[in-house]
Design a protein around this motif. Structure first.
Motif, PDB file in Angstrom:
ATOM      1  N   THR A 242       0.503  -1.736   0.077  1.00 43.77           N
ATOM      2  CA  THR A 242       0.205   0.007   0.222  1.00 43.77           C
ATOM      3  C   THR A 242       0.740   1.398  -0.085  1.00 43.77           C
ATOM      4  N   ALA A 243       1.889   1.254   0.858  1.00 45.79           N
ATOM      5  CA  ALA A 243       2.765   2.350   0.592  1.00 45.79           C
ATOM      6  C   ALA A 243       3.728   2.631  -0.614  1.00 45.79           C
ATOM      7  N   GLU A 244       3.722   1.358  -1.241  1.00 43.87           N
ATOM      8  CA  GLU A 244       4.689   1.521  -2.343  1.00 43.87           C
ATOM      9  C   GLU A 244       3.301   2.565  -3.342  1.00 43.87           C
ATOM     10  N   ALA A 245       2.105   1.793  -3.254  1.00 42.64           N
ATOM     11  CA  ALA A 245       1.109   1.781  -4.449  1.00 42.64           C
ATOM     12  C   ALA A 245       1.108   4.131  -3.938  1.00 42.64           C
ATOM     13  N   PHE A 246       0.930   4.506  -2.776  1.00 40.91           N
ATOM     14  CA  PHE A 246       0.807   5.710  -2.871  1.00 40.91           C
ATOM     15  C   PHE A 246       1.921   5.971  -3.417  1.00 40.91           C
ATOM     16  N   GLY A 247       2.784   6.292  -3.962  1.00 34.30           N
ATOM     17  CA  GLY A 247       4.285   6.398  -3.936  1.00 34.30           C
ATOM     18  C   GLY A 247       5.012   7.185  -2.735  1.00 34.30           C
ATOM     19  N   MET A 248       5.431   6.016  -2.060  1.00 35.16           N
ATOM     20  CA  MET A 248       6.013   6.711  -0.673  1.00 35.16           C
ATOM     21  C   MET A 248       7.666   5.458  -1.151  1.00 35.16           C
ATOM     22  N   THR A 249       8.671   6.679  -0.571  1.00 32.78           N
ATOM     23  CA  THR A 249       9.788   5.433  -0.864  1.00 32.78           C
ATOM     24  C   THR A 249       9.737   4.753   0.220  1.00 32.78           C
ATOM     25  N   ARG A 250      11.014   4.186  -0.422  1.00 33.47           N
ATOM     26  CA  ARG A 250      11.189   2.756   0.246  1.00 33.47           C
ATOM     27  C   ARG A 250      10.907   3.453   1.743  1.00 33.47           C
ATOM     28  N   ALA A 251      12.567   4.454   2.146  1.00 32.25           N
ATOM     29  CA  ALA A 251      12.899   4.591   3.870  1.00 32.25           C
ATOM     30  C   ALA A 251      11.627   5.152   4.233  1.00 32.25           C
ATOM     31  N   ARG A 252      10.506   6.177   3.717  1.00 34.50           N
ATOM     32  CA  ARG A 252       9.640   6.040   3.884  1.00 34.50           C
ATOM     33  C   ARG A 252       8.641   5.415   3.957  1.00 34.50           C
ATOM     34  N   ALA A 253       8.389   4.481   3.697  1.00 32.73           N
ATOM     35  CA  ALA A 253       7.305   3.446   4.206  1.00 32.73           C
ATOM     36  C   ALA A 253       8.051   2.814   5.434  1.00 32.73           C
ATOM     37  N   LEU A 254       9.257   2.032   5.093  1.00 37.21           N
ATOM     38  CA  LEU A 254      10.272   1.884   5.990  1.00 37.21           C
ATOM     39  C   LEU A 254       9.712   2.622   7.426  1.00 37.21           C
ATOM     40  N   TRP A 255       9.758   3.827   7.569  1.00 32.99           N
ATOM     41  CA  TRP A 255       9.697   4.518   8.328  1.00 32.99           C
ATOM     42  C   TRP A 255       8.831   4.407   9.569  1.00 32.99           C
ATOM     43  N   ARG A 256       7.662   5.408   8.394  1.00 35.08           N
ATOM     44  CA  ARG A 256       6.107   5.708   8.754  1.00 35.08           C
ATOM     45  C   ARG A 256       5.449   4.790   9.490  1.00 35.08           C
ATOM     46  N   ILE A 257       5.587   3.142   8.164  1.00 38.95           N
ATOM     47  CA  ILE A 257       4.411   2.875   8.241  1.00 38.95           C
ATOM     48  C   ILE A 257       4.971   0.830   8.872  1.00 38.95           C
ATOM     49  N   ILE A 258       6.344   0.469   8.106  1.00 36.93           N
ATOM     50  CA  ILE A 258       6.490  -0.539   8.863  1.00 36.93           C
ATOM     51  C   ILE A 258       7.162  -1.052  10.035  1.00 36.93           C
ATOM     52  N   ILE A 259       8.607   0.492  10.285  1.00 39.28           N
ATOM     53  CA  ILE A 259       9.216  -0.088  11.461  1.00 39.28           C
ATOM     54  C   ILE A 259       7.369  -0.294  12.862  1.00 39.28           C
ATOM     55  N   PRO A 260       6.876   1.443  13.030  1.00 35.21           N
ATOM     56  CA  PRO A 260       6.162   1.361  14.134  1.00 35.21           C
ATOM     57  C   PRO A 260       4.792   0.183  14.321  1.00 35.21           C
ATOM     58  N   GLN A 261       4.762  -1.069  12.825  1.00 37.24           N
ATOM     59  CA  GLN A 261       4.150  -1.833  13.630  1.00 37.24           C
ATOM     60  C   GLN A 261       4.867  -2.825  13.516  1.00 37.24           C
ATOM     61  N   ALA A 262       6.072  -2.937  13.320  1.00 31.94           N
ATOM     62  CA  ALA A 262       6.883  -4.196  13.963  1.00 31.94           C
ATOM     63  C   ALA A 262       6.830  -3.888  14.885  1.00 31.94           C
ATOM     64  N   MET A 263       7.475  -2.699  15.452  1.00 27.34           N
ATOM     65  CA  MET A 263       7.907  -2.540  17.141  1.00 27.34           C
ATOM     66  C   MET A 263       7.393  -3.409  18.013  1.00 27.34           C
ATOM     67  N   ARG A 264       5.711  -3.393  17.496  1.00 27.91           N
ATOM     68  CA  ARG A 264       4.949  -4.551  18.815  1.00 27.91           C
ATOM     69  C   ARG A 264       5.784  -5.990  18.839  1.00 27.91           C
ATOM     70  N   SER A 265       7.349  -6.681  17.711  1.00 29.41           N
ATOM     71  CA  SER A 265       6.573  -7.604  17.733  1.00 29.41           C
ATOM     72  C   SER A 265       8.886  -7.425  18.235  1.00 29.41           C
ATOM     73  N   ILE A 266       9.264  -6.393  18.055  1.00 34.65           N
ATOM     74  CA  ILE A 266      10.167  -5.824  18.305  1.00 34.65           C
ATOM     75  C   ILE A 266      10.695  -5.901  19.923  1.00 34.65           C
ATOM     76  N   VAL A 267       9.695  -4.699  20.383  1.00 36.56           N
ATOM     77  CA  VAL A 267      10.304  -4.390  21.746  1.00 36.56           C
ATOM     78  C   VAL A 267      10.535  -5.852  22.786  1.00 36.56           C
ATOM     79  N   PRO A 268       9.875  -6.755  23.143  1.00 40.74           N
ATOM     80  CA  PRO A 268       9.887  -8.013  24.093  1.00 40.74           C
ATOM     81  C   PRO A 268      11.629  -8.716  23.412  1.00 40.74           C
ATOM     82  N   PRO A 269      11.448  -8.899  22.829  1.00 38.18           N
ATOM     83  CA  PRO A 269      12.983  -9.054  22.924  1.00 38.18           C
ATOM     84  C   PRO A 269      14.108  -8.331  22.889  1.00 38.18           C
ATOM     85  N   THR A 270      13.916  -7.115  22.116  1.00 36.12           N
ATOM     86  CA  THR A 270      15.022  -6.214  22.974  1.00 36.12           C
ATOM     87  C   THR A 270      14.521  -6.099  24.488  1.00 36.12           C
TER      88      THR A 270
END
Lengths: 259, 308
Positions: free
Chosen positions: B193-221
């Motif tokens: 979706t981020a791609e389809a909206f014309g986001m650059t990869r870096a922005r998609a990662l920072w705004r869309i993917i990482i915030p959602q990934a945090m939920r599974s990153i935080v406990p093992p961190t």
């Protein structure tokens, strides 16, 4: 073809071929879509209709032929007489005038409805925050969800989520809207509200390409209906002709299931 | 048959009896006895420990805020924070490299993870510390060509830099895999979706993917952070005066081994307790979109979060 006139087409697809490994999914698609036209693509599962839609904004790369949107060839650029693949950022730039609505809505679950809508206008199109919020609230009103601006996607029904997804796509002021089976993941009683929103957009002259199984919507809202099967366009024309009086046996067989 | 009669014809009072609002929890005697026994055992154990002179509690109290211990504590905390921050930052880069389409980046990332996860941290620390025996000079040069700048290895690799580099690189290898797992856990449709909206990869990662990934990153961190605090005690082998090293330096003088180790143990436990509390707050933050009544409960907070 049916709408051939002096205007230049907004979308121009020529001899589009696409394969996944050995499987050829698109076997030479030709299509022109005029500005303001609503084109509905029908066809059985596996006919290549969703794949074709995804080729238009280069979510899938094609292997032969070309697709041009608003005068720009998607995914490529001519440099010194040679065709070059565009960089990821170049493709991202081309996609910014194409809105897309997905079967699974794909709202950003960690953002509120309002944040979902203003993300691209602020972050990509450089709109001011105020302007983006004002526009988002107008769009939410249009899809009938003004009071849900601060809700998270999870708190909404499927139909509401899809209407938010439509508002989100409209927020980038697209020249072209792609709908990939927008009602297929919805409970039957929620399909109506989404189709009503889409009918509304069609009336307002937005250029739309819609892949769907909703024959009723095709009949009422489409300027042109395309029937695809086995990677080919089998039949194309006005809805009353293609749906009302199909010529090709595949179209007849497909439509007979909906009668 | 008897069941049926019972449910169809309840004793006098009719439907009122079946209303679950009137239900109460029966008193559980066994549970109460179990609680009493456990409380008794724990209290007894605590009493024994508190009154055992071999633990040397007065010594523990005397040295608990000793300047040497305090400076050791600062070193341990500092190493943990710096090592962890560098580890997360570098781990993120390695994770992205590992997932990229570029074969060079992917191979480099795999090699890095393979090496730093595959060798003991203690050995890595000793290697970094003894870098000068391998490479007496560190230089920036053109491969097989002239040297541009050069330093004495011993002036660059102090115990402090050896400890930071060793801990950070080792941590980066583990964090890379944790972050990669988190990024993979996000639905594929989101990046599309981020791609389809014309986001650059870096922005998609920072705004869309990482915030959602945090939920599974935080406990093992959180896990990693806690093992990192304890891993800092390894740097005592390269003469870094961390918490463990400082209590050791005291008991080498006074021979009060157990009390001094207790000082360190209590400090380690206090730090991890604080971190656990911090972690639960971070988890609550990244899980906020999951609470169905989030907007009802905290309308003010939600509006604030809407700011870009």
């Amino acid at each position: 073809m049916t709408t051939a006139n002096s205007q230049t087409p907004l979308v121009e697809a020529r001899n589009v071929h696409k394969s996944f490994d050995q499987l050829e999914v698109l076997k030479g698609i030709d299509l022109d879509v005029m500005p303001g036209e609503v084109v509905v693509i029908l066809g059985p599962s596996g006919s290549g209709k969703s794949t074709f839609l995804r080729c238009i904004n280069h979510l899938e790369a094609i292997q032969k032929g070309y697709i041009q949107v608003d005068g720009e060839q998607i995914g490529y650029a001519l440099r010194k007489g040679r065709l070059e693949k565009l960089s990821a950022n170049g493709i991202a730039r081309q996609r910014r005038k194409i809105g897309m609505v997905f079967q699974q809505f794909n709202l950003y679950p960690h953002m509120t409805v309002l944040q979902n809508i203003i993300e691209a206008p602020i972050g990509i199109h450089g709109e001011s925050r105020q302007e983006a919020i004002a526009n988002a609230m107008r769009l939410l009103e249009r899809v009938g969800l003004s009071e849900k601006a601060q809700s998270y996607p999870r708190q909404l029904s499927g139909g509401q989520q899809q209407r938010v997804a439509i508002a989100r796509a409209l927020a980038i002021r697209p020249k072209l809207m792609l709908f990939d089976e927008p009602t297929s993941a919805l409970d039957p009683e929620l399909v109506g509200e989404v189709l009503a929103t889409m009918r509304d957009l069609a009336r307002q002259g937005l250029t739309m390409i819609v892949v769907t199984h909703e024959i009723g919507f095709a009949r009422e809202a489409a300027d042109r209906v395309i029937f695809m099967d086995g990677g080919h366009i089998v039949e194309m024309g006005k809805p009353e002709d293609v749906i009302g009086n199909p010529q090709h046996p595949r179209t007849q067989a497909f439509l007979s299931r909906f009668l | 048959m008897s069941d049926r009669t019972a449910s169809n014809a309840p004793p006098s009072g009719g439907a009122d009896f079946r209303d679950v609002a009137t239900a109460h929890t029966p008193f559980r005697t066994g549970r109460l006895v179990l609680w009493l026994v456990i409380i008794l055992v724990v209290a007894d154990f605590a009493w024994i420990v508190a009154n055992n002179e071999n633990f040397g509690w007065p010594v523990v109290a005397h040295y608990f805020f000793d300047p040497v211990v305090m400076s050791g504590l600062t070193v341990s905390l500092g190493l943990t924070v710096v090592g962890m921050l560098l580890g997360i930052a570098f781990g993120l880069i390695i994770a992205i490299a590992r997932m990229s389409n570029d074969r060079l980046a992917r191979s480099f990332a795999s090699l890095f993870i393979w090496f730093f996860r595959g060798t003991p941290l203690l050995v890595q620390l000793i290697f970094w510390y003894n870098m000068s025996t391998l490479f007496p000079q560190l230089s920036i040069a053109i491969p097989f060509g002239p040297t541009l700048v050069s330093w004495e290895t011993n002036s660059v690799i102090t115990p402090m830099t050896a400890a930071i580099v060793g801990l950070a690189l080792n941590e980066a290898a583990y964090m890379a895999e944790i972050i990669r797992g988190g990024l993979l856990s996000v639905d594929r449709g989101q990046s599309e979706t981020a791609e389809a909206f014309g986001m650059t990869r870096a922005r998609a990662l920072w705004r869309i993917i990482i915030p959602q990934a945090m939920r599974s990153i935080v406990p093992p961190t959180g896990n990693q952070l806690i093992s990192m605090i304890k891993a800092t005690s390894l740097v005592s082998v390269i003469a870094m005066a961390d918490l463990l090293y400082s209590v050791q330096s005291i008991y080498n003088r006074t021979f009060e081994i157990i009390p001094m180790l207790l000082v360190a143990v209590i400090w380690y436990l206090m730090i991890t307790t604080v971190l656990n509390i911090g972690q639960s707050y971070i988890e609550a933050y990244y899980g906020r979109s999951d609470r169905r009544n989030a907007t009802v409960a905290k309308p003010a907070a939600v509006t604030e979060e809407a700011s870009h």
